[in-house]
Scaffold this motif. Structure first.
Motif, short mmCIF file in Angstrom:
data_model
loop_
_atom_site.label_atom_id
_atom_site.label_comp_id
_atom_site.label_asym_id
_atom_site.label_seq_id
_atom_site.Cartn_x
_atom_site.Cartn_y
_atom_site.Cartn_z
N PRO A 83 53.01 5.96 76.98
CA PRO A 83 53.15 5.78 75.53
C PRO A 83 54.14 6.80 74.94
CG PRO A 83 50.83 5.78 76.16
CD PRO A 83 51.61 6.20 77.37
N LEU A 84 55.00 6.33 74.07
CA LEU A 84 56.05 7.17 73.52
C LEU A 84 55.49 8.36 72.73
CD1 LEU A 84 59.04 7.76 73.03
CD2 LEU A 84 58.90 6.25 71.03
N ALA A 85 54.53 8.14 71.86
CA ALA A 85 54.01 9.23 71.03
C ALA A 85 53.44 10.34 71.90
CB ALA A 85 52.96 8.71 70.05
N GLU A 86 52.71 9.98 72.95
CA GLU A 86 52.14 10.99 73.85
C GLU A 86 53.25 11.73 74.60
OE1 GLU A 86 49.07 9.42 76.41
OE2 GLU A 86 48.28 8.21 74.76
N THR A 87 54.26 11.01 75.02
CA THR A 87 55.38 11.63 75.73
C THR A 87 56.11 12.61 74.84
OG1 THR A 87 55.66 9.70 77.15
CG2 THR A 87 57.56 11.16 76.92
N LEU A 88 56.40 12.20 73.60
CA LEU A 88 57.10 13.10 72.68
C LEU A 88 56.28 14.35 72.40
CD1 LEU A 88 58.60 10.53 70.15
CD2 LEU A 88 59.74 11.62 72.10
N SER A 89 55.00 14.20 72.21
CA SER A 89 54.13 15.34 71.97
C SER A 89 54.12 16.29 73.17
CB SER A 89 52.71 14.85 71.67
OG SER A 89 51.83 15.93 71.50
N MET A 90 53.99 15.73 74.37
CA MET A 90 53.99 16.52 75.59
C MET A 90 55.30 17.29 75.74
SD MET A 90 54.28 15.25 79.53
CE MET A 90 55.89 14.64 79.13
N LEU A 91 56.41 16.63 75.47
CA LEU A 91 57.72 17.27 75.61
C LEU A 91 57.89 18.41 74.61
CD1 LEU A 91 59.90 14.12 76.22
CD2 LEU A 91 59.31 15.88 77.90
N ALA A 92 57.44 18.19 73.37
CA ALA A 92 57.52 19.24 72.36
C ALA A 92 56.67 20.44 72.78
CB ALA A 92 57.08 18.71 71.00
N GLU A 93 55.47 20.18 73.29
CA GLU A 93 54.60 21.26 73.75
C GLU A 93 55.22 22.01 74.93
OE1 GLU A 93 50.62 19.84 74.47
OE2 GLU A 93 50.54 18.89 72.50
N ALA A 94 55.98 21.31 75.75
CA ALA A 94 56.63 21.93 76.90
C ALA A 94 57.88 22.72 76.52
CB ALA A 94 56.99 20.87 77.94
N GLY A 95 58.27 22.64 75.24
CA GLY A 95 59.41 23.41 74.77
C GLY A 95 60.72 22.66 74.64
N TYR A 96 60.70 21.38 74.92
CA TYR A 96 61.93 20.60 74.74
C TYR A 96 62.25 20.49 73.26
CZ TYR A 96 62.27 19.03 79.57
OH TYR A 96 62.42 18.99 80.92
N LYS A 97 63.54 20.42 72.97
CA LYS A 97 64.01 20.22 71.60
C LYS A 97 64.74 18.89 71.45
CE LYS A 97 62.76 24.34 70.33
NZ LYS A 97 61.41 24.44 69.88
N HIS A 98 65.22 18.33 72.58
CA HIS A 98 66.06 17.14 72.56
C HIS A 98 65.58 16.13 73.59
CE1 HIS A 98 68.70 19.85 70.41
NE2 HIS A 98 68.71 20.65 71.46
N VAL A 99 65.74 14.85 73.26
CA VAL A 99 65.46 13.76 74.19
C VAL A 99 66.61 12.78 74.14
CG1 VAL A 99 62.94 13.96 74.04
CG2 VAL A 99 64.14 12.45 72.45
#
Length: 183
Positions: free
Chosen positions: A15-31
């Motif tokens: 799911p996109l929302a879960e992926t975006l949340s996970m990436l933000a928590e991991a420190g990503y700024k860009h997708v």
């Protein structure tokens, strides 16, 4: 420091929302977005904002770009993208010789014009099949890179390694844009 984006295609089965949340928590700024996500375009920009992420680059199918460049332009503007890359050529559609690759490179240049005129960087995202020797040491990616100074390359280092090249050494061979830019 170089900006690193997460290619969302790698999480296409989640799911996109879960992926975006996970990436933000991991420190990503860009997708980086890809075709199937774009059906969610009305909420995509909001989903990115809610997660605190940006989408500076898009992967957009070449056939779709040729059919409706305005749709890519509108989407790019909606998500705040700077660059749009055509990402793939299916095996039956891949040229087999330098002449075919020259025609394909000209097709890319033509497809990119409306996007560039709208202010976007446009280019090609490689896989391993553009890194084979066509003879005399010429590879398809050489032909694509030489087609126009306006046509940029988003060099995929994983596919470069898969093709048997050293990504660290080989990657610089195609750098024609500002070295501070990721493309």
């Amino acid at each position: 420091m170089t900006a690193i984006s997460y290619q969302l295609y790698g999480s296409r089965n989640w799911p996109l929302a879960e992926t975006l949340s996970m990436l933000a928590e991991a420190g990503y700024k860009h997708v980086e977005g890809y075709g199937a996500l774009f059906a969610q375009a009305p909420s995509l920009a909001e989903d990115l904002r809610a997660a605190g992420l940006s989408m500076p680059t898009l992967h957009y199918g070449l056939d779709d770009l040729e059919r409706d460049p305005q749709a890519a332009i509108d989407l790019g503007r909606a998500v705040g993208a700077e660059a749009i890359f055509a990402p793939m050529l299916q095996a039956p559609d891949r040229p087999v010789d330098p002449v075919g690759w020259q025609a394909f490179a000209a097709r890319l240049v033509a497809a990119g014009r409306p996007l560039q005129e709208a202010g976007f960087v446009f280019g090609w995202h490689n896989h391993d099949f553009e890194l084979i020797d066509l003879g005399d040491g010429v590879m398809p990616l050489d032909i694509i890179a030489g087609a126009s100074p306006e046509l940029k390359l988003e060099l995929d280092l994983g596919w470069t390694a898969r093709a048997g090249h050293d990504p660290g050494r080989y990657g610089g061979a195609f750098r024609r844009s500002d070295p501070r830019r990721p493309y």
